[in-house]
Design a protein around this motif. Sequence first.
Motif, PDB file in Angstrom:
ATOM      1  N   LEU A  97       6.754   3.281   6.246  1.00 59.82           N
ATOM      2  CA  LEU A  97       8.051   2.779   5.800  1.00 59.82           C
ATOM      3  C   LEU A  97       8.438   3.560   4.548  1.00 59.82           C
ATOM      4  N   SER A  98       9.606   4.183   4.581  1.00 56.16           N
ATOM      5  CA  SER A  98      10.040   5.080   3.503  1.00 56.16           C
ATOM      6  C   SER A  98      11.149   4.465   2.667  1.00 56.16           C
ATOM      7  N   PHE A 102       9.474  -4.412   5.276  1.00 53.33           N
ATOM      8  CA  PHE A 102       9.413  -4.441   3.817  1.00 53.33           C
ATOM      9  C   PHE A 102       9.238  -5.886   3.348  1.00 53.33           C
ATOM     10  N   ASP A 103       8.468  -6.044   2.291  1.00 49.04           N
ATOM     11  CA  ASP A 103       8.098  -7.355   1.762  1.00 49.04           C
ATOM     12  C   ASP A 103       9.011  -7.692   0.578  1.00 49.04           C
ATOM     13  N   ASP A 107       0.833  -1.202   0.000  1.00 50.17           N
ATOM     14  CA  ASP A 107       0.000   0.000   0.000  1.00 50.17           C
ATOM     15  C   ASP A 107       0.869   1.253   0.000  1.00 50.17           C
ATOM     16  N   ILE A 108       0.697   2.112  -1.019  1.00 51.65           N
ATOM     17  CA  ILE A 108       1.444   3.357  -1.109  1.00 51.65           C
ATOM     18  C   ILE A 108       0.679   4.458  -0.372  1.00 51.65           C
ATOM     19  N   ALA A 109       1.336   5.112   0.573  1.00 51.81           N
ATOM     20  CA  ALA A 109       0.710   6.200   1.323  1.00 51.81           C
ATOM     21  C   ALA A 109       1.036   7.566   0.726  1.00 51.81           C
ATOM     22  N   ASP A 110       2.304   7.809   0.417  1.00 50.83           N
ATOM     23  CA  ASP A 110       2.731   9.112  -0.096  1.00 50.83           C
ATOM     24  C   ASP A 110       3.764   8.929  -1.201  1.00 50.83           C
ATOM     25  N   ILE A 113       5.207   3.707   2.187  1.00 49.10           N
ATOM     26  CA  ILE A 113       4.236   2.623   2.118  1.00 49.10           C
ATOM     27  C   ILE A 113       3.811   2.205   3.522  1.00 49.10           C
ATOM     28  N   GLN A 114       2.710   1.437   3.583  1.00 51.14           N
ATOM     29  CA  GLN A 114       2.191   0.899   4.838  1.00 51.14           C
ATOM     30  C   GLN A 114       1.924   2.021   5.851  1.00 51.14           C
TER      31      GLN A 114
END
Length: 232
Positions: free
Chosen positions: A194-195, A75-76, A39-42, A60-61
């Motif tokens: 997570l950036s 991170f996946d 999931d991308i947040a920003d 993400i997340q």
Amino acid sequence: MKKSKLFAAIGGLGMVALSAFLMSADHMDAPSVKGSSADIADFYAFQGENNNNFVFVANIQGLLPAGQATEQAVFDESVLIEFNIDKDNDLKEDLVIQAIKRGDSMHFFGPAVPEYTGEEGLRSTILSSSARRSVKISTIDDIQVAEIDGIKLFAGPREDPFFFDLNKYNSIVAGDATEFSTEGTDYYAGKNVLSVVIELPKSMLPGGTVGVNQFSPDTPMYNVWVESKRKI
């Protein structure tokens, strides 16, 4: 070009023309994506403190609890983060920068010409024959920044930088309020993401397109966006 695993896009964010500073955010995704490791947040794209550099940031997340980012999210290794760069304003990626976790590090490939573009660009292969650089994934207590070939790299938890008064927004939508207050209350304060961050010299990219921005027609512009892709 040497091929690696095939990935298909499940999320994308932010078709923007890059000049000085641009951002895009999307914290409330569909149930099938929200809260997942893809999931991308920003997405942020801006000129660096060194104005000879560009900086790309994918978060993400989103909405991770304060102080618990590395306990509740990692991170996946099956998710590829891909920064797309369109230099000629045809809305197709000319170059990509890829980031994917392997072990305790985030590995970066590119900038390089992708194998798939346009509608086919919804899928990708890891450009493992292009320049590969890596940085150890940071924790809250151990911040790691790598500088390789003039490129700076970071991957790890950070406080969510996006500001939005979500509670007031919901009140306005419900008809219980009519406007935002002067300062507002940041709903995302104290929450984490997570950036993935890369800062690179502008000289590593081909020239952009002039005449795109009517307010600065002589400034070369790029269309940039980010996608998350899961291995298939």
